[in-house]
Design a protein around this motif. Structure first.
Motif, mmCIF file in Angstrom:
data_model
loop_
_atom_site.group_PDB
_atom_site.id
_atom_site.type_symbol
_atom_site.label_atom_id
_atom_site.label_comp_id
_atom_site.label_asym_id
_atom_site.label_seq_id
_atom_site.Cartn_x
_atom_site.Cartn_y
_atom_site.Cartn_z
ATOM 1 N N VAL A 64 -3.630 9.729 0.383
ATOM 2 C CA VAL A 64 -3.358 8.964 1.609
ATOM 3 C C VAL A 64 -4.671 8.446 2.193
ATOM 4 O O VAL A 64 -4.791 7.267 2.568
ATOM 5 C CB VAL A 64 -2.593 9.842 2.617
ATOM 6 N N ALA A 65 -5.691 9.297 2.259
ATOM 7 C CA ALA A 65 -6.989 8.899 2.810
ATOM 8 C C ALA A 65 -7.621 7.784 1.964
ATOM 9 O O ALA A 65 -8.184 6.842 2.511
ATOM 10 C CB ALA A 65 -7.917 10.101 2.887
ATOM 11 N N GLU A 66 -7.505 7.888 0.643
ATOM 12 C CA GLU A 66 -8.062 6.867 -0.248
ATOM 13 C C GLU A 66 -7.441 5.499 -0.004
ATOM 14 O O GLU A 66 -8.064 4.474 -0.260
ATOM 15 C CB GLU A 66 -7.831 7.251 -1.715
ATOM 16 N N HIS A 67 -6.206 5.486 0.455
ATOM 17 C CA HIS A 67 -5.476 4.231 0.678
ATOM 18 C C HIS A 67 -5.503 3.780 2.148
ATOM 19 O O HIS A 67 -4.799 2.855 2.525
ATOM 20 C CB HIS A 67 -4.043 4.363 0.190
ATOM 21 N N GLY A 68 -6.300 4.440 2.954
ATOM 22 C CA GLY A 68 -6.466 4.014 4.339
ATOM 23 C C GLY A 68 -5.249 4.219 5.217
ATOM 24 O O GLY A 68 -5.074 3.505 6.204
ATOM 25 N N ALA A 69 -4.443 5.195 4.874
ATOM 26 C CA ALA A 69 -3.237 5.462 5.684
ATOM 27 C C ALA A 69 -3.419 6.726 6.492
ATOM 28 O O ALA A 69 -4.298 7.501 6.284
ATOM 29 C CB ALA A 69 -2.021 5.567 4.779
ATOM 30 N N THR B 229 0.837 -1.204 0.000
ATOM 31 C CA THR B 229 0.000 0.000 0.000
ATOM 32 C C THR B 229 0.872 1.254 0.000
ATOM 33 O O THR B 229 0.550 2.235 -0.683
ATOM 34 C CB THR B 229 -0.963 0.000 1.209
ATOM 35 N N ALA B 230 1.964 1.234 0.731
ATOM 36 C CA ALA B 230 2.881 2.377 0.731
ATOM 37 C C ALA B 230 3.368 2.663 -0.688
ATOM 38 O O ALA B 230 3.405 3.821 -1.124
ATOM 39 C CB ALA B 230 4.066 2.115 1.661
ATOM 40 N N ILE B 231 3.690 1.620 -1.423
ATOM 41 C CA ILE B 231 4.167 1.795 -2.797
ATOM 42 C C ILE B 231 3.039 2.316 -3.695
ATOM 43 O O ILE B 231 3.267 3.169 -4.558
ATOM 44 C CB ILE B 231 4.758 0.476 -3.339
ATOM 45 N N ILE C 149 0.624 4.240 -2.739
ATOM 46 C CA ILE C 149 0.498 5.660 -2.394
ATOM 47 C C ILE C 149 1.558 6.475 -3.128
ATOM 48 O O ILE C 149 1.254 7.506 -3.734
ATOM 49 C CB ILE C 149 0.600 5.859 -0.864
ATOM 50 N N VAL C 150 2.791 5.998 -3.105
ATOM 51 C CA VAL C 150 3.874 6.699 -3.800
ATOM 52 C C VAL C 150 3.571 6.790 -5.291
ATOM 53 O O VAL C 150 3.764 7.841 -5.918
ATOM 54 C CB VAL C 150 5.236 6.018 -3.544
ATOM 55 N N ASP C 151 3.066 5.712 -5.871
ATOM 56 C CA ASP C 151 2.737 5.710 -7.292
ATOM 57 C C ASP C 151 1.663 6.750 -7.612
ATOM 58 O O ASP C 151 1.780 7.502 -8.583
ATOM 59 C CB ASP C 151 2.282 4.308 -7.728
ATOM 60 N N ALA C 152 0.633 6.824 -6.777
ATOM 61 C CA ALA C 152 -0.442 7.802 -6.999
ATOM 62 C C ALA C 152 0.084 9.229 -6.828
ATOM 63 O O ALA C 152 -0.293 10.136 -7.591
ATOM 64 C CB ALA C 152 -1.605 7.528 -6.054
ATOM 65 N N ILE C 153 0.952 9.440 -5.855
ATOM 66 C CA ILE C 153 1.563 10.756 -5.677
ATOM 67 C C ILE C 153 2.393 11.114 -6.901
ATOM 68 O O ILE C 153 2.357 12.256 -7.377
ATOM 69 C CB ILE C 153 2.424 10.799 -4.394
ATOM 70 N N ALA C 154 3.133 10.150 -7.438
ATOM 71 C CA ALA C 154 3.974 10.405 -8.609
ATOM 72 C C ALA C 154 3.150 10.864 -9.800
ATOM 73 O O ALA C 154 3.560 11.771 -10.534
ATOM 74 C CB ALA C 154 4.769 9.151 -8.959
ATOM 75 N N VAL C 155 1.989 10.268 -9.985
ATOM 76 C CA VAL C 155 1.120 10.668 -11.102
ATOM 77 C C VAL C 155 0.700 12.129 -10.946
ATOM 78 O O VAL C 155 0.798 12.922 -11.884
ATOM 79 C CB VAL C 155 -0.109 9.733 -11.202
ATOM 80 N N LYS C 156 0.228 12.502 -9.756
ATOM 81 C CA LYS C 156 -0.198 13.895 -9.513
ATOM 82 C C LYS C 156 0.985 14.853 -9.629
ATOM 83 O O LYS C 156 0.860 15.946 -10.179
ATOM 84 C CB LYS C 156 -0.854 14.031 -8.138
ATOM 85 N N ALA C 157 2.133 14.451 -9.091
ATOM 86 C CA ALA C 157 3.314 15.308 -9.143
ATOM 87 C C ALA C 157 3.725 15.588 -10.588
ATOM 88 O O ALA C 157 4.071 16.722 -10.932
ATOM 89 C CB ALA C 157 4.461 14.662 -8.371
#
Length: 91
Positions: A86-91, A31-33, A35-43
């Motif tokens: 982060v919220a979407e991924h339950g973190a 899940t951490a990965i 989250i990072v992947d989703a952040i990378a897309v937005k970034a």
């Protein structure tokens, strides 16, 4: 820009000098990965990239506008998007 006012809009973040930082604990490493992947897309969409340190389930995130040498609106915009991811991924 009123940094303290903008910081109040993203309460999970804290200011350290000319950066804002947040630590996220994901339910597990995969899940951490994600989250990072989703952040990378937005970034990439925003052409504004956070510093990310991954330690098992913990993500240490830092934002600043490197080419300006200080915080800008873009940092707070991306912080809010990261909070949603982060919220979407339950973190």
């Amino acid at each position: 820009m009123d940094v303290e006012k903008k910081l109040a809009e993203v309460p999970a973040w804290r200011r350290e000098g000319e950066e804002i930082r947040r630590t996220v604990t994901a339910p597990d490493f995969p899940t951490a990965i994600r989250i990072v992947d989703a952040i990378a897309v937005k970034a990439e969409e925003l052409n504004h990239h956070p510093d990310i340190d991954i330690r098992w389930r913990k993500l240490h995130l830092a934002l600043t506008t490197h080419d300006k040498g200080h915080l800008t609106e873009m940092d707070f915009r991306l912080a809010a998007l990261i909070d949603g991811i982060v919220a979407e991924h339950g973190a």
